[in-house]
Every structure is written in structure tokens, then in C-alpha cells.
Design a protein around this motif. Structure first.
Motif, short mmCIF file in Angstrom:
data_model
loop_
_atom_site.label_atom_id
_atom_site.label_comp_id
_atom_site.label_asym_id
_atom_site.label_seq_id
_atom_site.Cartn_x
_atom_site.Cartn_y
_atom_site.Cartn_z
N ARG A 41 0.98 -1.18 -0.07
CA ARG A 41 0.11 0.12 -0.03
C ARG A 41 0.79 1.19 0.04
NH1 ARG A 41 -3.53 0.27 4.42
NH2 ARG A 41 -2.41 -1.10 5.48
N PHE A 42 2.05 1.35 0.84
CA PHE A 42 3.12 2.38 0.97
C PHE A 42 3.47 2.59 -0.60
CE2 PHE A 42 6.19 5.15 2.03
CZ PHE A 42 5.72 5.72 3.38
N GLY A 43 3.95 1.39 -1.24
CA GLY A 43 4.60 1.75 -2.59
C GLY A 43 3.53 2.16 -3.62
N GLU A 49 1.98 9.28 -6.36
CA GLU A 49 2.65 10.50 -6.25
C GLU A 49 3.74 11.01 -7.21
OE1 GLU A 49 2.94 11.57 -2.19
OE2 GLU A 49 0.85 10.52 -1.68
N GLY A 50 4.07 9.77 -8.02
CA GLY A 50 5.22 10.07 -9.20
C GLY A 50 6.53 9.56 -8.55
N TYR A 51 6.75 9.06 -7.57
CA TYR A 51 7.99 8.61 -7.08
C TYR A 51 8.50 7.27 -8.05
CZ TYR A 51 11.96 6.72 -4.38
OH TYR A 51 13.01 6.46 -3.95
N HIS A 52 9.34 7.39 -8.66
CA HIS A 52 10.21 6.30 -9.14
C HIS A 52 11.42 6.04 -8.56
CE1 HIS A 52 7.04 6.60 -12.27
NE2 HIS A 52 7.04 7.55 -12.33
N GLY A 53 11.75 4.89 -7.70
CA GLY A 53 12.78 4.35 -7.40
C GLY A 53 12.71 3.59 -6.22
N TYR A 54 14.05 3.14 -5.93
CA TYR A 54 14.08 2.14 -4.61
C TYR A 54 13.55 2.90 -3.32
CZ TYR A 54 16.06 -1.67 -2.09
OH TYR A 54 16.45 -2.82 -1.18
N PHE A 55 13.02 2.10 -2.45
CA PHE A 55 12.74 2.67 -1.07
C PHE A 55 12.67 1.37 -0.05
CE2 PHE A 55 8.56 1.42 -2.64
CZ PHE A 55 7.82 1.04 -1.43
N ASN A 56 12.98 1.75 1.02
CA ASN A 56 13.18 0.70 2.22
C ASN A 56 12.21 1.05 3.36
OD1 ASN A 56 14.49 -1.16 3.88
ND2 ASN A 56 15.48 0.57 4.73
N LEU A 57 11.40 0.22 3.81
CA LEU A 57 10.63 0.54 5.02
C LEU A 57 10.93 -0.24 6.09
CD1 LEU A 57 7.05 0.29 3.40
CD2 LEU A 57 8.39 2.27 3.95
N ASP A 58 11.20 0.34 7.30
CA ASP A 58 11.43 0.01 8.67
C ASP A 58 10.09 -0.36 9.39
OD1 ASP A 58 13.99 -0.04 8.03
OD2 ASP A 58 14.45 1.30 9.40
N PHE A 59 9.69 -1.59 10.07
CA PHE A 59 8.59 -1.87 10.50
C PHE A 59 9.02 -2.26 11.96
CE2 PHE A 59 7.06 -2.94 6.26
CZ PHE A 59 6.08 -2.15 6.27
N PRO A 74 13.99 6.49 1.12
CA PRO A 74 14.03 6.35 -0.36
C PRO A 74 15.49 6.48 -0.87
CG PRO A 74 13.89 8.83 0.53
CD PRO A 74 13.81 7.82 1.81
N ARG A 75 16.10 5.25 -0.58
CA ARG A 75 17.29 5.04 -0.85
C ARG A 75 17.64 3.40 -0.67
NH1 ARG A 75 19.70 4.11 3.89
NH2 ARG A 75 18.90 5.42 5.63
N ILE A 76 18.78 2.99 -1.01
CA ILE A 76 19.25 1.71 -0.54
C ILE A 76 19.64 1.85 0.85
CG2 ILE A 76 20.72 -0.38 -1.17
CD1 ILE A 76 20.52 0.21 -3.90
N SER A 77 19.32 0.86 1.62
CA SER A 77 19.93 0.87 3.05
C SER A 77 21.01 -0.10 3.19
CB SER A 77 18.55 0.34 3.91
OG SER A 77 18.92 -0.37 4.96
N GLY A 78 21.63 0.03 4.03
CA GLY A 78 22.69 -1.04 4.39
C GLY A 78 22.20 -2.41 4.75
N PHE A 98 21.86 1.56 -8.90
CA PHE A 98 20.34 1.61 -8.13
C PHE A 98 19.87 3.17 -7.78
CE2 PHE A 98 22.22 -2.63 -7.46
CZ PHE A 98 21.18 -3.46 -8.12
N HIS A 99 20.64 4.16 -7.84
CA HIS A 99 20.05 5.28 -7.31
C HIS A 99 19.96 6.20 -8.45
CE1 HIS A 99 20.91 4.74 -3.02
NE2 HIS A 99 22.14 4.38 -3.37
N LEU A 100 20.06 5.84 -9.60
CA LEU A 100 19.93 6.58 -10.89
C LEU A 100 18.43 6.81 -11.08
CD1 LEU A 100 22.55 5.26 -13.39
CD2 LEU A 100 22.69 7.22 -12.04
N GLU A 101 17.98 7.86 -11.27
CA GLU A 101 16.54 8.18 -11.30
C GLU A 101 16.10 7.63 -12.90
OE1 GLU A 101 14.60 12.03 -10.59
OE2 GLU A 101 16.10 12.47 -9.20
N ARG A 102 14.92 7.26 -12.87
CA ARG A 102 14.27 7.14 -14.02
C ARG A 102 13.60 8.54 -14.79
NH1 ARG A 102 8.73 5.16 -14.42
NH2 ARG A 102 8.20 5.77 -16.49
#
Length: 105
Positions: A41-43, A49-59, A74-78, A98-102
């Protein structure tokens, strides 16, 4: 991945962080289903909203197995699987790719 927090036998202070741990069966299928649903749902909302890229969620999961959103990165996490896989594969793909924008055409 889980974090070990607040274990007095591992840390000398209340709420102390003792590292990350990854193991199969750490959470019930109900908790996993909830986190998958929340992440989807978050993705989907980010995409709307127009975001294109990798993201990481912490629960965050409490002792009653309640699931909470901790943070969005909104990036690659360690701790991400891409980062870990790249390390195991001797960085076959440079992580900056993996950080390059589309750019939509």
C-alpha cells in the motif's frame, strides 16, 4: 531482518541495541502478511505521487505482534537485500546504478 533491543544480558542499558539478526521463522505468517500489505500500500501510494525508485521501509513489531511503520528510507539501506547480495557477489553491479533516477519520456 530483526533487531535485538533491550536484552539486559546483551546490553548494559535499558533499550540498548545489540545488533541485527536474520533468521527464518522470526515472525508469524500473520505479521508477515501485515507487513507485506503495508509495504504494498505504501509503494502504491508513492507510485501515485510520481515517485520512481528504490525505497526501504522499517517496521516495528511489539511484544503483542502489533505492526507499526518505523520509517521510510527513499534509498538503498545498508540492510537491504540488494546491498547484501552485491557484497556476496563481489559487487558485480555498482550500487550507484540503483540510485539513478528514471526519466519519463
Amino acid at each position: 531482518m530483526t533487531e535485538v533491543v533491550g536484552k539486559p544480558e546483551l546490553t548494559p542499558y535499558k533499550g540498548g541495541w545489540a545488533g541485527n539478526e536474520l533468521f527464518a521463522g522470526a515472525f508469524s505468517e500473520k505479521v508477515l502478511a501485515k507487513t507485506r500489505d503495508m509495504a504494498s500500500r505504501f509503494g502504491n501510494q508513492l507510485r501515485k505521487e510520481g515517485y520512481h525508485g528504490y525505497f526501504n521501509l522499517d517496521f516495528l513489531i511489539d511484544e503483542n505482534n502489533e505492526v507499526y511503520l518505523g520509517e521510510l528510507n527513499p534509498r538503498i539501506s545498508g540492510a537491504s537485500s540488494l546491498t547484501n547480495q552485491a557484497a556476496y557477489a563481489d559487487a558485480d553491479a555498482p550500487l550507484f546504478l540503483f540510485h539513478l533516477e528514471r526519466n519519463p519520456i
